[in-house]
Design an enzyme around this catalytic site. Structure first.
Site, PDB file in Angstrom:
ATOM      1  N   GLY A  46      56.696  81.334  44.817  1.00  0.00           N
ATOM      2  CA  GLY A  46      56.287  80.113  44.137  1.00  0.00           C
ATOM      3  C   GLY A  46      55.075  79.473  44.781  1.00  0.00           C
ATOM      4  O   GLY A  46      54.802  79.677  45.968  1.00  0.00           O
ATOM      5  N   GLN A  51      49.511  72.654  46.771  1.00  0.00           N
ATOM      6  CA  GLN A  51      49.201  73.620  47.835  1.00  0.00           C
ATOM      7  C   GLN A  51      47.794  74.195  47.714  1.00  0.00           C
ATOM      8  O   GLN A  51      47.274  74.755  48.673  1.00  0.00           O
ATOM      9  CB  GLN A  51      50.221  74.771  47.829  1.00  0.00           C
ATOM     10  CG  GLN A  51      51.611  74.345  48.268  1.00  0.00           C
ATOM     11  CD  GLN A  51      52.573  75.511  48.203  1.00  0.00           C
ATOM     12  OE1 GLN A  51      53.112  75.804  47.144  1.00  0.00           O
ATOM     13  NE2 GLN A  51      52.772  76.188  49.317  1.00  0.00           N
ATOM     14  N   CYS A  88      57.556  79.117  53.346  1.00  0.00           N
ATOM     15  CA  CYS A  88      56.606  78.426  52.472  1.00  0.00           C
ATOM     16  C   CYS A  88      55.203  78.923  52.799  1.00  0.00           C
ATOM     17  O   CYS A  88      54.866  79.086  53.976  1.00  0.00           O
ATOM     18  CB  CYS A  88      56.700  76.921  52.717  1.00  0.00           C
ATOM     19  SG  CYS A  88      55.521  75.957  51.751  1.00  0.00           S
ATOM     20  N   LEU A  89      54.407  79.151  51.767  1.00  0.00           N
ATOM     21  CA  LEU A  89      53.024  79.611  51.992  1.00  0.00           C
ATOM     22  C   LEU A  89      52.202  78.607  52.786  1.00  0.00           C
ATOM     23  O   LEU A  89      51.210  78.973  53.404  1.00  0.00           O
ATOM     24  CB  LEU A  89      52.336  79.872  50.644  1.00  0.00           C
ATOM     25  CG  LEU A  89      52.786  81.122  49.890  1.00  0.00           C
ATOM     26  CD1 LEU A  89      52.182  81.130  48.488  1.00  0.00           C
ATOM     27  CD2 LEU A  89      52.380  82.374  50.647  1.00  0.00           C
ATOM     28  N   HIS A 130      62.455  73.932  45.751  1.00  0.00           N
ATOM     29  CA  HIS A 130      61.370  74.006  46.734  1.00  0.00           C
ATOM     30  C   HIS A 130      60.045  73.553  46.108  1.00  0.00           C
ATOM     31  O   HIS A 130      59.312  72.743  46.692  1.00  0.00           O
ATOM     32  CB  HIS A 130      61.253  75.456  47.239  1.00  0.00           C
ATOM     33  CG  HIS A 130      60.154  75.675  48.233  1.00  0.00           C
ATOM     34  ND1 HIS A 130      60.405  75.975  49.553  1.00  0.00           N
ATOM     35  CD2 HIS A 130      58.806  75.640  48.113  1.00  0.00           C
ATOM     36  CE1 HIS A 130      59.242  76.103  50.195  1.00  0.00           C
ATOM     37  NE2 HIS A 130      58.264  75.914  49.341  1.00  0.00           N
ATOM     38  N   GLU A 131      59.748  74.061  44.908  1.00  0.00           N
ATOM     39  CA  GLU A 131      58.465  73.725  44.273  1.00  0.00           C
ATOM     40  C   GLU A 131      58.431  72.272  43.819  1.00  0.00           C
ATOM     41  O   GLU A 131      57.393  71.611  43.927  1.00  0.00           O
ATOM     42  CB  GLU A 131      58.175  74.679  43.114  1.00  0.00           C
ATOM     43  CG  GLU A 131      58.068  76.157  43.503  1.00  0.00           C
ATOM     44  CD  GLU A 131      57.187  76.430  44.713  1.00  0.00           C
ATOM     45  OE1 GLU A 131      56.153  75.739  44.869  1.00  0.00           O
ATOM     46  OE2 GLU A 131      57.533  77.310  45.527  1.00  0.00           O
ATOM     47  N   HIS A 134      57.435  70.077  46.643  1.00  0.00           N
ATOM     48  CA  HIS A 134      55.993  70.023  46.905  1.00  0.00           C
ATOM     49  C   HIS A 134      55.315  68.925  46.078  1.00  0.00           C
ATOM     50  O   HIS A 134      54.364  68.288  46.541  1.00  0.00           O
ATOM     51  CB  HIS A 134      55.326  71.357  46.542  1.00  0.00           C
ATOM     52  CG  HIS A 134      55.369  72.373  47.647  1.00  0.00           C
ATOM     53  ND1 HIS A 134      54.817  72.156  48.883  1.00  0.00           N
ATOM     54  CD2 HIS A 134      55.894  73.630  47.687  1.00  0.00           C
ATOM     55  CE1 HIS A 134      54.995  73.238  49.643  1.00  0.00           C
ATOM     56  NE2 HIS A 134      55.653  74.141  48.952  1.00  0.00           N
TER      57      HIS A 134
HETATM   58 NI    NI Z   1      56.239  76.035  49.581  1.00  0.00          NI
END
Ligand code: NI
Length: 168
Positions: A46, A51, A88-89, A130-131, A134
Site C-alpha cells: 500500500g 507518502q 511501512c515504506l 494502515h493506509e 497515513h
Molecule cells: Ni505505510
C-alpha cells in the site's frame, strides 16, 4: 515514473490529508503514478498520497490482484482485535508489532467516482487501517506500545546510519 517516497522525520507525513473534492485528470494521474511507484517497491502492498508529498485523502493498494485506488476512505465499522507485524515504506527496514481490528467496513469512492462500502478482514483489513492512518498523519510507531516504539526508532536510526555510510 516513480515518485519519491517521504521518510520518517519528514513533517509532511504527520499532517492530516484533505478530502478529494473532484476526481479529475490530475487525481487520476496521481493514482496511476502511485500505482507504478508501489509496484517498483518490492514486497509492499500500500501507498498513501501523503507518502509522496500530496496531502489528499487517497491511497493505492495491491494484495495480489492488481493495483486499486481508494479515494476519501473512512472506516465506518470495526470489530475484533489482533496483533500484527507491520512495516511501512516511510519507515524502511523496520517492523513493528501493533494491534489492528480483525474486520472493518470502509466507505470510499473508486477512481471512477462510485461510492462503495468494502468489507474486509484479516490482511486486507490491516492494509486499509494502515493506509487510512497515513491520511491522518499516523505511522506504525504511533500504534505500538512505548517499548516497541523505542526499539523501532533505535533500529531505524541505526539502519539510516548504515544506509548513509554505504551510499557515501
Ligand atoms: Ni505505510
Amino acid at each position: 515514473m516513480n515518485l519519491e517516497i517521504r521518510k520518517l522525520g519528514d513533517l509532511l507525513l504527520r499532517e492530516r490529508s484533505r478530502e478529494v473534492e473532484e476526481i479529475d485528470v490530475e487525481i487520476k494521474g496521481l493514482i496511476d503514478a502511485m500505482g507504478e511507484t508501489l509496484h517498483s517497491s518490492p514486497g509492499r502492498v500500500g501507498l498513501a498520497a501523503a507518502q509522496v508529498g500530496v496531502l489528499k485523502r487517497l491511497f493505492v493498494y495491491d494484495v495480489g490482484h492488481g493495483v486499486r485506488g481508494v479515494v476519501n476512505p473512512s472506516i465506518i465499522d470495526s470489530e475484533g482485535e489482533k496483533e500484527c507485524e507491520e512495516g511501512c515504506l516511510s519507515v524502511p527496514g523496520v517492523f513493528v508489532s501493533l494491534p489492528r481490528y480483525e474486520r472493518i467496513k470502509m466507505r470510499c469512492e473508486t477512481p471512477s467516482g462510485h461510492n462503495i462500502v468494502i468489507e474486509a478482514q484479516g490482511f486486507l483489513a490491516q492494509v486499509f487501517q494502515h493506509e487510512c492512518d497515513h491520511l491522518d498523519g499516523l505511522l506504525i510507531i504511533d500504534r505500538c506500545d512505548e517499548e516497541e516504539r523505542r526499539r523501532a526508532l533505535e533500529e531505524y536510526q541505526d539502519l539510516e546510519l548504515q544506509r548513509e555510510q554505504s551510499s557515501a
